[in-house]
Motif scaffolding. Structure first.
Motif, PDB file in Angstrom:
ATOM      1  N   TYR A  29       0.860  -1.291  -0.032  1.00  0.00           N
ATOM      2  CA  TYR A  29      -0.116  -0.226  -0.140  1.00  0.00           C
ATOM      3  C   TYR A  29       0.814   1.406  -0.071  1.00  0.00           C
ATOM      4  O   TYR A  29       1.771   1.332   0.832  1.00  0.00           O
ATOM      5  CB  TYR A  29      -0.924  -0.119   1.201  1.00  0.00           C
ATOM      6  CG  TYR A  29      -1.784   1.245   1.486  1.00  0.00           C
ATOM      7  CD1 TYR A  29      -2.883   1.285   0.495  1.00  0.00           C
ATOM      8  CD2 TYR A  29      -1.438   2.346   2.182  1.00  0.00           C
ATOM      9  CE1 TYR A  29      -3.650   2.503   0.544  1.00  0.00           C
ATOM     10  CE2 TYR A  29      -2.150   3.315   2.044  1.00  0.00           C
ATOM     11  CZ  TYR A  29      -3.324   3.568   1.543  1.00  0.00           C
ATOM     12  OH  TYR A  29      -4.173   4.428   1.431  1.00  0.00           O
ATOM     13  N   GLY A  30       0.579   2.236  -0.716  1.00  0.00           N
ATOM     14  CA  GLY A  30       1.181   3.452  -0.658  1.00  0.00           C
ATOM     15  C   GLY A  30       2.317   3.744  -1.570  1.00  0.00           C
ATOM     16  O   GLY A  30       2.930   4.751  -1.678  1.00  0.00           O
ATOM     17  N   ARG A 150      -2.914  -1.513  -7.617  1.00  0.00           N
ATOM     18  CA  ARG A 150      -3.707  -2.460  -6.906  1.00  0.00           C
ATOM     19  C   ARG A 150      -4.258  -3.539  -7.613  1.00  0.00           C
ATOM     20  O   ARG A 150      -5.016  -4.436  -7.272  1.00  0.00           O
ATOM     21  CB  ARG A 150      -4.867  -1.499  -6.389  1.00  0.00           C
ATOM     22  CG  ARG A 150      -5.516  -1.927  -5.218  1.00  0.00           C
ATOM     23  CD  ARG A 150      -6.599  -0.972  -4.806  1.00  0.00           C
ATOM     24  NE  ARG A 150      -7.796  -1.249  -5.912  1.00  0.00           N
ATOM     25  CZ  ARG A 150      -9.100  -0.372  -5.728  1.00  0.00           C
ATOM     26  NH1 ARG A 150      -9.260   0.414  -4.423  1.00  0.00           N
ATOM     27  NH2 ARG A 150      -9.924  -0.745  -6.663  1.00  0.00           N
ATOM     28  N   ASP A 190      -7.626  -2.973   6.932  1.00  0.00           N
ATOM     29  CA  ASP A 190      -7.780  -1.524   7.284  1.00  0.00           C
ATOM     30  C   ASP A 190      -8.620  -0.595   6.193  1.00  0.00           C
ATOM     31  O   ASP A 190      -8.229  -0.740   4.845  1.00  0.00           O
ATOM     32  CB  ASP A 190      -6.422  -0.860   7.055  1.00  0.00           C
ATOM     33  CG  ASP A 190      -6.186   0.608   7.573  1.00  0.00           C
ATOM     34  OD1 ASP A 190      -7.249   1.382   7.330  1.00  0.00           O
ATOM     35  OD2 ASP A 190      -5.064   0.976   8.105  1.00  0.00           O
ATOM     36  N   GLU A 192      -9.370   2.354   5.673  1.00  0.00           N
ATOM     37  CA  GLU A 192      -8.772   3.349   5.223  1.00  0.00           C
ATOM     38  C   GLU A 192      -7.787   3.210   4.126  1.00  0.00           C
ATOM     39  O   GLU A 192      -7.509   3.920   3.205  1.00  0.00           O
ATOM     40  CB  GLU A 192      -8.102   4.355   6.114  1.00  0.00           C
ATOM     41  CG  GLU A 192      -9.018   5.313   6.875  1.00  0.00           C
ATOM     42  CD  GLU A 192      -8.232   5.819   8.120  1.00  0.00           C
ATOM     43  OE1 GLU A 192      -6.898   6.119   8.145  1.00  0.00           O
ATOM     44  OE2 GLU A 192      -9.034   6.181   9.020  1.00  0.00           O
ATOM     45  N   LYS A 193      -7.066   1.807   4.022  1.00  0.00           N
ATOM     46  CA  LYS A 193      -6.174   1.480   2.880  1.00  0.00           C
ATOM     47  C   LYS A 193      -7.095   0.724   2.173  1.00  0.00           C
ATOM     48  O   LYS A 193      -6.291   0.014   1.100  1.00  0.00           O
ATOM     49  CB  LYS A 193      -5.038   0.859   3.713  1.00  0.00           C
ATOM     50  CG  LYS A 193      -4.185   1.669   4.504  1.00  0.00           C
ATOM     51  CD  LYS A 193      -2.994   0.720   5.002  1.00  0.00           C
ATOM     52  CE  LYS A 193      -2.093   1.681   5.912  1.00  0.00           C
ATOM     53  NZ  LYS A 193      -1.046   0.830   6.658  1.00  0.00           N
ATOM     54  N   GLN A 195      -8.306  -2.094   2.387  1.00  0.00           N
ATOM     55  CA  GLN A 195      -8.261  -3.526   2.639  1.00  0.00           C
ATOM     56  C   GLN A 195      -9.584  -4.405   2.641  1.00  0.00           C
ATOM     57  O   GLN A 195      -9.653  -5.652   2.738  1.00  0.00           O
ATOM     58  CB  GLN A 195      -7.170  -3.796   3.608  1.00  0.00           C
ATOM     59  CG  GLN A 195      -5.861  -3.387   3.245  1.00  0.00           C
ATOM     60  CD  GLN A 195      -4.873  -3.444   4.474  1.00  0.00           C
ATOM     61  OE1 GLN A 195      -5.392  -3.420   5.678  1.00  0.00           O
ATOM     62  NE2 GLN A 195      -3.552  -3.206   4.419  1.00  0.00           N
ATOM     63  N   ASN A 222     -16.621   2.717   2.092  1.00  0.00           N
ATOM     64  CA  ASN A 222     -15.205   2.354   2.558  1.00  0.00           C
ATOM     65  C   ASN A 222     -14.929   2.943   4.160  1.00  0.00           C
ATOM     66  O   ASN A 222     -13.825   3.052   4.547  1.00  0.00           O
ATOM     67  CB  ASN A 222     -14.336   3.170   1.792  1.00  0.00           C
ATOM     68  CG  ASN A 222     -14.554   4.669   1.866  1.00  0.00           C
ATOM     69  OD1 ASN A 222     -15.408   5.186   2.497  1.00  0.00           O
ATOM     70  ND2 ASN A 222     -13.822   5.561   0.610  1.00  0.00           N
TER      71      ASN A 222
END
Ligand code: ADP
Ligand code: MG
Length: 488
Positions: A29-30, A150, A190, A192-193, A195, A222
């Motif tokens: 992620y990120g 992703r 998570d 926010e991510k 997931q 989400n």
């Protein structure tokens, strides 16, 4: 007319794997956009998918954790659609023969107050299948940006039966589901991510009727609060329509967080719109039964079962178990401490009060010690502290100080007690003298005690504790004071 809401959820969970579903491209992620792709992810001509074994096992574990039947054989279908988030123009998914069938999740509904346990109920699942995540689109004023990092990440899609009947139940379900998945190390969930993402299907029917009404589907919610708000809004919207004598059209809707409303995206597509067909490049997967059994044996207990066990076996109150059992690190810490010293109530109290308080204080100060595994405290520290208190070496009061010291320095409690001279005083001579002094100085409390007010004795303890810096043995002090007054 009184209507009853019926809700079914579709939950997408990104499985914790190092690489993607059909290629060795990594995922994290990120990462900067489009740095985690390869020819397979980008759907370049001539590429072929290679199955990620670990993702299959993670999804099978998820199924076992949720009581599903694991299929003998699962297979891959192409779901065909044209959209910029999917360069292949199809998504690999399991339409006809998913990996996990049926299943159920135990939920706890909110109790009459935070501190009181609510009713439990099982919610039925329909299936869990594996698929690949599409890329992520970001819509800007005049452009849409595409990030394929992703794309191809293994997703488990958990599909419930239409077996939830209020927004509150949907929230309880998502919390219980998330706890199970995180506990088993299948995903960090998570939201926010991204997931864990949820689509909510909502319909209404006259209360008492069996038949299902026409549903709408809200996409890609989400956060749990968005799920709740979107369902609440949809129940109101449909109620208004039905009461006005209108009908509900089966459609897909988008929840808009800003305005707290949803709007129609498209009329609901049917399965045939996707022209599903078996993927010719991937073989069906035959599930090895011995391996499935092994995966099942590796799974941890489900959090609500752990909670029930702690309440029954150790007599721990709900307020404690509801904190201790949702976090696997905490329950493992607790059980490890019990192996050193069997004092479940004291140890559970230290973990859920003192330890959590110190952890959150440490993170507020910007220290790195945010989680149990990162702080210097071990189960042996807490168990030993409980043990020396029971043995009368220090008082419970002093124990609180020792705890903070252990947390900060990592030193064992005995060493701290020794170094700081905190040993509880059993020196009867000294304490007796102080008791006599306290009795002489507080005639009022003595008389109240003599009149039958047991609590008045506490006023006499204060000065003795103060003079001994908290080291007088409280049980001995209590006994001695009463004896001296009675002899009086
Ligand atoms: P599709 O394949 O079109 O998405 P499914 O039959 O697989 O439809 O159902 C998707 C989700 O919608 C499931 O979670 C299911 O429980 C839920 N669902 C189906 N019908 C209804 C209904 N009438 N009311 C509420 N939820 C429903
Ligand atoms: Mg669906």
């Amino acid at each position: 007319m009184i209507y009853e809401a019926v809700i079914g959820l579709e939950i997408h969970v990104q499985l914790k794997t190092r690489t993607k579903m059909f290629t060795s491209a990594p995922y994290a992620y990120g990462a900067p956009p489009n740095t985690l792709t390869d020819a397979v992810v980008l759907g370049l001509p001539g590429t072929l998918p290679v199955l990620n074994h670990h993702a299959i096992e993670q999804c099978a574990k998820l199924g076992l954790m949720l009581g599903c039947e694991i299929a003998e054989v699962c297979k891959w279908d192409r779901k065909n659609y044209f959209y910029p988030d999917s360069p292949k123009n199809y998504q690999l998914t399991q339409n006809e023969q998913p990996l996990c069938l049926g299943g159920r999740v135990e939920i706890e509904l909110p109790g009459p107050s935070r501190n009181v346990e609510g009713e439990h109920r099982w919610v039925a699942l329909n299936r869990i299948h594996l698929e690949e995540d599409p890329g992520k689109l970001t819509h800007e004023a005049f452009d849409t940006l595409i990030d394929f990092n992703r794309a191809g990440v293994p997703l488990a899609e958990i599909v419930t039966e239409p077996d939830l009947y209020s927004p509150t139940e949907a929230v309880a379900f998502l919390n219980a589901l998330r706890n199970c998945i995180v506990h088993a190390g299948i995903s960090d969930c998570d939201m926010e991510k991204g997931q864990l993402r949820c689509d909510a299907n909502v319909s209404l029917r006259p209360a008492g009727s069996e038949a299902l009404g026409t549903r709408t589907e809200m996409k890609n919610l989400n956060s749990i609060s968005n799920v709740k708000a979107a369902i609440e809004y949809e129940i109101e919207r449909q109620t208004d329509l039905l009461e006005a004598g209108e009908s509900i059209s089966q459609e897909t809707r988008r929840w808009d967080v800003e305005s707290g409303t949803s709007f129609s995206l498209r009329s609901k597509e049917e399965a045939h719109d996707y022209r599903y067909f078996p993927d010719p490049d991937l073989m069906p997967v035959q599930m090895d039964r011995a391996r499935v059994a092994e995966l099942g044996a590796e799974l941890p207990e489900r959090p609500l079962e752990t909670q029930r066990r702690y309440q029954q076996d150790f007599g721990l109150p709900y307020t404690i178990t509801s904190v201790l059992c949702v976090n696997r690190e905490l329950s493992e810490f607790f059980e490890a401490a019990l192996e050193t010293y069997e004092a479940p109530k004291a140890i559970a109290n230290y973990i859920t009060n003192d330890l959590l308080r110190e952890l959150s204080a440490a993170s507020e100060h910007g220290d790195s010690a945010l989680s149990v595994s990162q702080c210097p405290l071990t189960p042996a520290h807490v168990a030993t502290l409980a043990k020396i208190i029971d043995a009368g070496v220090i008082s419970r009061q002093i124990g609180k100080e020792v705890f903070i010291d252990m947390f900060r320095t990592g030193e064992m409690p005995e060493a701290i007690v020794e170094k700081k001279g905190l040993k509880q005083s059993n020196d009867t001579g000294q304490i007796e003298a102080l008791c006599r002094e306290a009795i002489a100085n507080n005639e009022k409390a003595v008389n109240q005690y003599k009149d039958g007010n047991e609590k008045a004795i506490n006023a006499l303890k204060g000065p003795v504790m103060k003079a001994t810096k908290g080291k007088a043995n409280p049980a001995m002090l209590d006994q001695l004071l009463k004896q001296l007054i009675d002899e009086g």
